[in-house]
Design a protein around this motif. Structure first.
Motif, short mmCIF file in Angstrom:
data_model
loop_
_atom_site.label_atom_id
_atom_site.label_comp_id
_atom_site.label_asym_id
_atom_site.label_seq_id
_atom_site.Cartn_x
_atom_site.Cartn_y
_atom_site.Cartn_z
N LEU A 261 0.85 -1.19 0.00
CA LEU A 261 0.00 0.00 0.00
C LEU A 261 0.89 1.25 0.00
O LEU A 261 1.59 1.52 0.98
N THR A 262 0.86 2.01 -1.10
CA THR A 262 1.68 3.22 -1.17
C THR A 262 1.03 4.35 -0.39
O THR A 262 -0.19 4.35 -0.13
N ARG A 263 1.82 5.35 -0.04
CA ARG A 263 1.33 6.46 0.75
C ARG A 263 0.25 7.24 0.00
O ARG A 263 -0.75 7.66 0.59
N ILE A 297 2.89 -1.70 4.61
CA ILE A 297 2.44 -0.32 4.67
C ILE A 297 3.52 0.57 5.29
O ILE A 297 4.35 0.10 6.08
N HIS A 298 3.52 1.85 4.93
CA HIS A 298 4.41 2.83 5.56
C HIS A 298 3.93 3.06 6.98
O HIS A 298 2.74 3.17 7.25
N PRO A 393 9.33 1.88 8.10
CA PRO A 393 9.60 3.30 8.32
C PRO A 393 9.88 4.09 7.05
O PRO A 393 9.90 5.32 7.08
N SER A 394 10.08 3.41 5.92
CA SER A 394 10.40 4.12 4.68
C SER A 394 9.99 3.28 3.48
O SER A 394 9.76 2.06 3.59
N GLU A 395 9.93 3.93 2.32
CA GLU A 395 9.65 3.20 1.09
C GLU A 395 10.79 2.25 0.75
O GLU A 395 10.58 1.18 0.17
N HIS A 396 12.01 2.64 1.13
CA HIS A 396 13.15 1.75 0.93
C HIS A 396 12.93 0.42 1.65
O HIS A 396 13.23 -0.66 1.12
N ASP A 397 12.40 0.49 2.88
CA ASP A 397 12.14 -0.74 3.62
C ASP A 397 11.01 -1.55 3.00
O ASP A 397 11.01 -2.79 3.08
N VAL A 401 11.30 -5.49 1.89
CA VAL A 401 10.35 -6.58 2.15
C VAL A 401 10.05 -7.34 0.86
O VAL A 401 10.07 -8.57 0.83
N ALA A 402 9.79 -6.61 -0.21
CA ALA A 402 9.49 -7.26 -1.49
C ALA A 402 10.63 -8.18 -1.92
O ALA A 402 10.39 -9.27 -2.49
N GLU A 403 11.85 -7.78 -1.64
CA GLU A 403 13.01 -8.56 -2.07
C GLU A 403 13.17 -9.86 -1.29
O GLU A 403 13.96 -10.72 -1.69
#
Length: 487
Positions: A261-263, A297-298, A393-397, A401-403
């Motif tokens: 879920l994107t921000r 989720i963020h 805590p971030s989109e990088h995280d 997760v996806a990786e």
């Protein structure tokens, strides 16, 4: 003669009580006889006219529809599914029979290729080459506990195998043997009315592993179609590999089907996303191989999403699990999460309102990203209405997760702009491990068509290049053959 345990009965999922009827565990002699008759039928079906196969599938659809009330009623009892859910699957199953009756004539799998001869080519003449596809032979089918009509006796493996000219031996699912028996009777009547060979189809009952292993190890069996647990699929695969002549096994094993879920999506559509998630989680009471088992989720959006979703889950009733063993496995999964460090209960259905011993409601747990990754929760599937929310805590995280995923039937993203930097990065990762990628939707509910792909890298399935649903499912039960200089 080898015999296995005696008769068994089915249970009512809503009450746990025994249902009428008993079902005999197939003996080794019965399995051998069914396989031998299928081997004889395979010779005739191999050269059967496509129209004949089509007419048989249409006849099966007619016989099943003639028994609709009895089939729906028994299925409702054995699964605990609400009537509308069973009737919807009935329509899907009979519609699938109609579809593959058409495909049997169109033969989309038979991609014949021709290389013309060139007798004058130097230094050697070039032969004429023709490549086409031929049936494999008798197929052993193991249906799913969660789709007793559409992935069962007359389900996706059956229609794909028959449409391509292969006999089928179905091992009924012990959770719904009565439903399987009614469907099997319909198929047998269609065989009689269309004068198909006797070994075109057989239904065997059984609930012991040995019955299944004896079937797949019989030398007449040429392929296996399986939908079920990773443990069951791997056991059958091991048995297949230990044969003197190993054969293909096409096994769909399930997955956690992550949703991201994107921000921007949460900011614009939080309520509709919460409603969609709750509906997808509880569809079939979570008994779907495409259930959204992990939501990412963020962290800044998590509390608002949690509060919105909890209000929706609180209004949903408890429903029966498919069987006592499945309810027990679900409870073990819940207990494991409850006892884990850094895991928080977000929503637990009120057990005091349940109507039967196997009724369960929604269970939702949350955890930080490091816990999800380090403790391997991303790969832990609990069959039933349970999902995990991973807070990042971030989109990088979120990309981290996806990786972590190895293989999944589906991956989903809710995003306002497919060309955004985050969505492009996410898709590049998701393409590595997904069988189907969903944009602004939910993984449950799947169209059956030419573009359908239901499978994915392990553990989603054992063969990532095949699909168990859709037009291309037929390709599993044929093999290429080259004819050289054949007139």
């Amino acid at each position: 003669m080898t015999t296995f345990p005696v008769d068994f009965s089915a249970t009512c999922a809503a009450t746990g009580e025994l249902l009428p009827g008993t079902f005999a565990e197939a003996t080794s002699d019965q399995i051998h006889s069914a396989c031998q008759r299928a081997a004889v039928a395979a010779i005739e079906l191999r050269s059967a006219e496509p129209q004949r196969l089509s007419e048989f599938l249409s006849a099966v659809a007619t016989e099943v529809r003639a028994r609709r009330e009895a089939i729906v009623e028994r299925c409702e009892q054995e699964t605990g599914y609400v009537r509308a859910r069973v009737e919807g699957e009935f329509e899907r199953a009979t519609g699938q029979l109609d579809l593959f009756a058409r495909l049997a004539v169109e033969r989309p799998w038979d991609r014949t290729a021709e290389d013309p001869a060139d007798p004058d080519r130097k230094p050697f003449p070039k032969p004429r080459m023709t490549r086409r596809f031929v049936p494999l032979g008798p197929v052993a089918v193991f249906g799913a506990c969660n789709f007793p009509l559409a992935i069962s006796v007359i389900g996706n493996d059956f229609v794909a195998a028959i449409a391509t000219g292969n006999p089928v031996i179905v091992k009924s699912h012990p959770s719904h043997p009565g439903t399987c028996e009614l469907l099997g009777q319909a198929v047998k009547e269609a065989i009689r009315k269309t004068s198909m060979p006797d070994g075109t189809f057989e239904l065997l009952h059984g609930r012991t592993p040995q019955t299944s292993l004896t079937l797949v190890q019989h030398p007449a069996i040429s392929a296996v179609g399986f939908t079920g647990s990773p443990q069951g699929g791997r056991a059958l695969a091991k048995a297949v590999l230990e044969r003197d002549n190993p054969i293909p096994i096409f096994a769909e094993l399930g997955s956690t089907n992550p949703v991201f879920l994107t921000r921007e999506a949460i900011a614009n559509r939080m309520t509709s996303i919460a409603e969609g998630f709750a509906a997808s989680l509880r569809f079939g009471n979570g008994h779907m191989c495409t259930k959204p088992g992990v939501v990412v989720i963020h962290d800044d959006d998590a509390e608002a999403f949690i509060n919105a979703t909890k209000q929706i889950l609180a209004r949903q009733p408890d429903l029966p699990m498919l069987s006592g063993p499945i309810a027990e496995a679900f409870d073990r999964g819940v207990a494991k999460l409850r006892s884990a460090a850094e895991v928080k209960e977000l929503f637990i259905a009120d057990a005091s309102s349940t109507d039967g011993p196997w009724h369960r409601g929604a269970h939702w747990f949350g955890m930080p990203v490091e816990t999800a990754i380090n403790d391997h929760w991303l790969h832990s599937e609990t069959f039933g209405p349970l999902s995990i929310l991973v807070r990042c805590p971030s989109e990088h995280d979120m990309i981290r997760v996806a990786e972590q995923f190895h293989g999944s039937l589906t991956s989903t993203i809710h995003c306002e702009d497919a060309k955004s930097a985050f969505c492009r990065r996410w898709r590049a990762v998701a393409e590595r491990f997904s069988g189907r990628i969903v944009f602004n939707g939910w993984p449950t509910g799947m169209e059956i068509g030419a573009a359908t792909q239901h499978g994915g890298p392990f553990p989603a399935s054992l063969d990532a290049s095949s699909t168990s649903v859709g037009h291309s499912s037929t390709e599993r039960f044929v093999r290429p053959l080259c004819y050289q200089n054949w007139p």
